[in-house]
Design an enzyme around this catalytic site. Structure first.
Site, PDB file in Angstrom:
ATOM      1  N   CYS A  99       5.697   1.187   9.946  1.00  0.00           N
ATOM      2  CA  CYS A  99       4.376   1.389   9.363  1.00  0.00           C
ATOM      3  C   CYS A  99       3.398   1.258  10.519  1.00  0.00           C
ATOM      4  CB  CYS A  99       4.057   0.363   8.281  1.00  0.00           C
ATOM      5  SG  CYS A  99       2.379   0.580   7.623  1.00  0.00           S
ATOM      6  N   CYS A 102      -0.140  -0.839   9.439  1.00  0.00           N
ATOM      7  CA  CYS A 102      -0.128  -2.275   9.114  1.00  0.00           C
ATOM      8  C   CYS A 102       1.318  -2.730   9.022  1.00  0.00           C
ATOM      9  CB  CYS A 102      -0.914  -2.554   7.845  1.00  0.00           C
ATOM     10  SG  CYS A 102      -0.381  -1.552   6.433  1.00  0.00           S
ATOM     11  N   SER A 103       1.773  -2.977   7.813  1.00  0.00           N
ATOM     12  CA  SER A 103       3.166  -3.368   7.641  1.00  0.00           C
ATOM     13  C   SER A 103       3.655  -3.029   6.238  1.00  0.00           C
ATOM     14  CB  SER A 103       3.346  -4.861   7.931  1.00  0.00           C
ATOM     15  OG  SER A 103       2.522  -5.629   7.069  1.00  0.00           O
ATOM     16  N   CYS A 104       3.334  -1.839   5.740  1.00  0.00           N
ATOM     17  CA  CYS A 104       3.805  -1.411   4.429  1.00  0.00           C
ATOM     18  C   CYS A 104       5.329  -1.447   4.431  1.00  0.00           C
ATOM     19  CB  CYS A 104       3.305  -0.008   4.108  1.00  0.00           C
ATOM     20  SG  CYS A 104       1.514   0.047   3.876  1.00  0.00           S
TER      21      CYS A 104
END
Length: 193
Positions: A99, A102-104
């Site tokens: 991702c 961000c950090s999906c």
């Protein structure tokens, strides 16, 4: 000695006590969160999905067609798993998930994201030098294997279905699930028997 808490456990209990005492945290809500992460979400769920796809071609087809619905058949879903796509590794193609914003991440099937997944170094290098990133994880692929990088978003998150390793014919789904790691379902590692 057996009645003593480890230092980290003592700190966790002290912090929880203070938060509850001051009214910041409801103990029942905290218990629900802990129950969720211990028993309802996590990489064991994803490993179960992968093992089922390896042992049930009809399920694998449904997973490829609509991963969200197929995963829901097994009772997994919820926040972070509403829009899921499964990508299947093959001898000619390897998938890697990142991702970049961000950090999906698909929490219901993979649990909490690893720290490295959220790091700027991983997020940029996975796109710019995926073969190098894989090598950093000890995953070295032949030059003729194409690497496909999938950028997760809040609208679509990915689950890598690794290749089933040779020598696992006749294994039960539980035995297969036991060899599937979270990192293999992100694409940074291979599965071996």
């Amino acid at each position: 000695m057996s009645g003593e808490l480890r230092p980290v456990d003592a700190r966790v209990r002290a912090l929880e006590s203070i938060l509850v005492e001051k009214g910041y945290v409801d103990p029942a809500a905290l218990d629900e969160i802990i129950e969720t992460y211990q028993h309802r979400v996590g990489p064991r769920n994803g490993a179960h999905v992968v093992a089922r796809s390896w042992t049930d071609p009809d399920f694998a087809a449904r997973l490829a067609d609509d991963a969200t619905a197929a995963v829901a058949e097994l009772g997994y879903g919820g926040r972070g798993g509403e829009h899921l796509a499964a990508v299947f590794n093959s001898p000619r193609e390897h998938h890697l998930v990142v991702c970049t914003l961000c950090s999906c991440y698909p929490w219901p099937v993979l649990g909490l994201p690893p720290v490295w997944y959220k790091s700027p170094a991983y997020r940029s290098r996975a796109v710019l030098d995926p073969r190098g990133v894989l090598a950093d994880f000890g995953t070295v692929l032949d030059d003729d294997v194409a690497i496909r990088v999938h950028d997760s978003t809040s609208e679509l998150r990915y689950l890598v279905v690794p290749q089933r390793p040779a020598g696992t014919d006749g294994w039960s789904a539980d035995e297969l699930a036991a060899i599937v790691s979270r990192d293999a379902m992100i694409g940074t590692r291979l599965v071996s028997a």
